[in-house]
Design an enzyme around this catalytic site. Structure first.
Site, PDB file in Angstrom:
ATOM      1  N   GLN A  95     -10.299   2.869   3.208  1.00  0.00           N
ATOM      2  CA  GLN A  95     -10.189   1.446   3.552  1.00  0.00           C
ATOM      3  C   GLN A  95      -9.705   1.314   4.995  1.00  0.00           C
ATOM      4  O   GLN A  95      -9.650   0.208   5.527  1.00  0.00           O
ATOM      5  CB  GLN A  95      -9.175   0.768   2.631  1.00  0.00           C
ATOM      6  N   HIS A 113     -14.290  -0.538   4.863  1.00  0.00           N
ATOM      7  CA  HIS A 113     -13.848  -1.753   5.550  1.00  0.00           C
ATOM      8  C   HIS A 113     -14.191  -1.742   7.037  1.00  0.00           C
ATOM      9  O   HIS A 113     -13.604  -2.481   7.820  1.00  0.00           O
ATOM     10  CB  HIS A 113     -12.335  -1.951   5.368  1.00  0.00           C
ATOM     11  N   CYS A 140     -23.776  -6.629  24.300  1.00  0.00           N
ATOM     12  CA  CYS A 140     -24.133  -5.662  23.260  1.00  0.00           C
ATOM     13  C   CYS A 140     -24.951  -4.540  23.901  1.00  0.00           C
ATOM     14  O   CYS A 140     -25.888  -4.825  24.663  1.00  0.00           O
ATOM     15  CB  CYS A 140     -24.950  -6.375  22.183  1.00  0.00           C
ATOM     16  N   GLY A 179      -2.164   6.524  -0.731  1.00  0.00           N
ATOM     17  CA  GLY A 179      -1.607   5.595   0.257  1.00  0.00           C
ATOM     18  C   GLY A 179      -2.211   4.216   0.264  1.00  0.00           C
ATOM     19  O   GLY A 179      -2.417   3.633   1.320  1.00  0.00           O
ATOM     20  N   SER A 181      -1.965   0.234  -1.744  1.00  0.00           N
ATOM     21  CA  SER A 181      -1.132  -0.581  -2.636  1.00  0.00           C
ATOM     22  C   SER A 181      -1.903  -1.080  -3.855  1.00  0.00           C
ATOM     23  O   SER A 181      -1.301  -1.588  -4.795  1.00  0.00           O
ATOM     24  CB  SER A 181      -0.591  -1.793  -1.870  1.00  0.00           C
ATOM     25  N   GLU A 207       5.156   4.827  -3.369  1.00  0.00           N
ATOM     26  CA  GLU A 207       5.743   4.120  -4.519  1.00  0.00           C
ATOM     27  C   GLU A 207       4.599   3.770  -5.465  1.00  0.00           C
ATOM     28  O   GLU A 207       3.437   3.914  -5.107  1.00  0.00           O
ATOM     29  CB  GLU A 207       6.432   2.843  -4.035  1.00  0.00           C
ATOM     30  N   ALA A 223       2.809  10.919   2.003  1.00  0.00           N
ATOM     31  CA  ALA A 223       1.493  11.578   1.996  1.00  0.00           C
ATOM     32  C   ALA A 223       1.530  12.915   2.726  1.00  0.00           C
ATOM     33  O   ALA A 223       0.863  13.867   2.322  1.00  0.00           O
ATOM     34  CB  ALA A 223       0.464  10.653   2.640  1.00  0.00           C
TER      35      ALA A 223
HETATM   36  P1  OAD Z   1      -1.094  -1.654   2.082  1.00  0.00           P
HETATM   37  O1  OAD Z   1      -0.240  -1.930   3.265  1.00  0.00           O
HETATM   38  O2  OAD Z   1      -1.400  -2.778   1.167  1.00  0.00           O
HETATM   39  O3  OAD Z   1      -0.454  -0.481   1.194  1.00  0.00           O
HETATM   40  C1  OAD Z   1      -0.039   0.723   1.757  1.00  0.00           C
HETATM   41  C2  OAD Z   1       0.480   1.610   0.649  1.00  0.00           C
HETATM   42  O4  OAD Z   1       0.821   2.860   1.210  1.00  0.00           O
HETATM   43  C3  OAD Z   1       1.736   1.082  -0.065  1.00  0.00           C
HETATM   44  O5  OAD Z   1       1.594   1.208  -1.474  1.00  0.00           O
HETATM   45  C4  OAD Z   1       2.848   1.992   0.445  1.00  0.00           C
HETATM   46  O6  OAD Z   1       3.857   2.237  -0.524  1.00  0.00           O
HETATM   47  C5  OAD Z   1       2.082   3.265   0.722  1.00  0.00           C
HETATM   48  N1  OAD Z   1       2.696   4.111   1.770  1.00  0.00           N
HETATM   49  C6  OAD Z   1       3.402   3.727   2.863  1.00  0.00           C
HETATM   50  N2  OAD Z   1       3.783   4.784   3.574  1.00  0.00           N
HETATM   51  C7  OAD Z   1       3.336   5.874   2.922  1.00  0.00           C
HETATM   52  C8  OAD Z   1       3.409   7.280   3.151  1.00  0.00           C
HETATM   53  N3  OAD Z   1       4.031   7.788   4.208  1.00  0.00           N
HETATM   54  N4  OAD Z   1       2.821   8.118   2.258  1.00  0.00           N
HETATM   55  C9  OAD Z   1       2.177   7.621   1.176  1.00  0.00           C
HETATM   56  N5  OAD Z   1       2.063   6.314   0.902  1.00  0.00           N
HETATM   57  C10 OAD Z   1       2.631   5.446   1.766  1.00  0.00           C
HETATM   58  O7  OAD Z   1      -2.444  -0.991   2.648  1.00  0.00           O
HETATM   59  P2  OAD Z   1      -3.842  -0.805   1.908  1.00  0.00           P
HETATM   60  O8  OAD Z   1      -3.660  -0.583   0.453  1.00  0.00           O
HETATM   61  O9  OAD Z   1      -4.611   0.202   2.674  1.00  0.00           O
HETATM   62  O10 OAD Z   1      -8.239  -4.719   4.320  1.00  0.00           O
HETATM   63  O11 OAD Z   1      -4.492  -2.219   2.128  1.00  0.00           O
HETATM   64  C11 OAD Z   1      -5.785  -2.448   1.624  1.00  0.00           C
HETATM   65  C12 OAD Z   1      -6.519  -3.412   2.521  1.00  0.00           C
HETATM   66  O12 OAD Z   1      -5.735  -4.574   2.711  1.00  0.00           O
HETATM   67  C13 OAD Z   1      -6.759  -2.917   3.934  1.00  0.00           C
HETATM   68  O13 OAD Z   1      -7.882  -2.081   4.063  1.00  0.00           O
HETATM   69  C14 OAD Z   1      -6.965  -4.178   4.687  1.00  0.00           C
HETATM   70  C15 OAD Z   1      -5.816  -4.978   4.111  1.00  0.00           C
HETATM   71  O14 OAD Z   1      -5.956  -6.352   4.124  1.00  0.00           O
HETATM   72  C16 OAD Z   1      -8.901  -5.526   5.153  1.00  0.00           C
HETATM   73  O15 OAD Z   1      -8.456  -5.835   6.251  1.00  0.00           O
HETATM   74  C17 OAD Z   1     -10.213  -5.999   4.618  1.00  0.00           C
END
Ligand code: OAD
Length: 237
Positions: A95, A113, A140, A179, A181, A207, A223
């Site tokens: 993502q 994404h 472009c 990594g 959420s 978490e 991670a």
């Molecule tokens: P989030 O910011 O929602 O979640 C990040 C996750 O990584 C959380 O569950 C943290 O606990 C975990 N995390 C943080 N540090 C970490 C580490 N050192 N090791 C392991 N885990 C860790 O980010 P995404 O889930 O990627 O989309 O968000 C999904 C989408 O929401 C993104 O691609 C973006 C955003 O809006 C778009 O922009 C379309």
């Protein structure tokens, strides 16, 4: 599992956190600093293109100063060594819009994404590699129209190549989520899809994610520690 051949890995912002790239939903994360409606929707772009172009110009410049961490490097090693085995396949569905998987050396990466280092032309719809700024409305490279936008999937838009992802999931023996959420669909639904298809599931996250209960196994921690350990386990099979 005795016969592990096909692996699908989903990564999110958490895998790049230790490279110094902000996640979205942490305290002080990107979505606390900026409103999603302003910088990550087609409507926000139509309303204030300078704000949106400036936001992604900044992120594009910042990402080029960051480096892959041990988690990206371990996944690249897994990709290389696993994919070299006959009839073994691996796909990293990310993502993330950074290029840290590629810079670590991974070859089988799908950016669902989009990518910060790519430009999408709203006139000719071509995607072009892009490292610079867009705020000055450069032409472009294909059609020369001054109509580039970040090649990033915004809320309300369709992620890239969902059929490729579901195809890989259908053939998978193992689905691993790293990594993320689990707050944003369709990626957040992959674990349920995988389970329904009888695919084994593993979560590696700092978490518990929102979909944590759906995973066969959850390992909690950074991670940079969890991923290299898991990769060693897989490659020892
Ligand atoms: P989030 O910011 O929602 O979640 C990040 C996750 O990584 C959380 O569950 C943290 O606990 C975990 N995390 C943080 N540090 C970490 C580490 N050192 N090791 C392991 N885990 C860790 O980010 P995404 O889930 O990627 O989309 O968000 C999904 C989408 O929401 C993104 O691609 C973006 C955003 O809006 C778009 O922009 C379309």
């Amino acid at each position: 599992m005795s016969d592990l051949r096909n692996i699908v890995i989903l990564t999110g912002a958490g895998i790049s956190a230790e490279s110094g790239i902000d996640t979205f939903r942490a305290d002080g994360g990107l979505w606390e600093q900026h409103r999603i409606e302003d910088v990550a929707t087609p409507e926000g772009f139509a309303r204030d293109p300078d704000l949106v172009l400036g936001f992604y110009d900044q992120r594009r410049a910042a990402v080029q100063t960051k480096h892959p961490n041990p988690a990206h490097i371990a996944l690249a090693r897994l990709d290389r060594e696993w994919s070299a085995r006959p009839n073994h396949n691996l796909l990293i569905v990310t993502q993330n819009v950074d290029d840290l998987h590629e810079r670590a050396g991974a070859a089988h990466v799908h950016h669902m994404h989009g990518e910060l280092l790519s430009a999408l032309c709203t006139s000719c719809e071509m995607r072009s590699p892009w490292t610079g700024a867009m705020i000055e409305r450069p032409p472009c490279p294909m059609c020369k129209a001054p109509t580039l936008r970040p090649d990033v999937v915004w809320f309300g838009e369709m992620p890239y190549q969902m059929d490729r992802i579901y195809g890989a999931l259908r053939n998978a023996d193992l689905f691993v989520s790293i990594g993320t959420s689990g707050a944003v669909y369709p990626a957040a639904g992959f674990v349920r899809d995988a389970r329904e298809m009888g695919v084994e599931t593993l979560e590696l996250n700092l978490e518990r994610s929102e979909g944590s209960a759906w995973f066969g196994e959850s390992r909690l921690g950074p991670a940079s520690e969890l991923v290299p350990t898991w990769v060693d386990e897989v490659l020892a099979r």
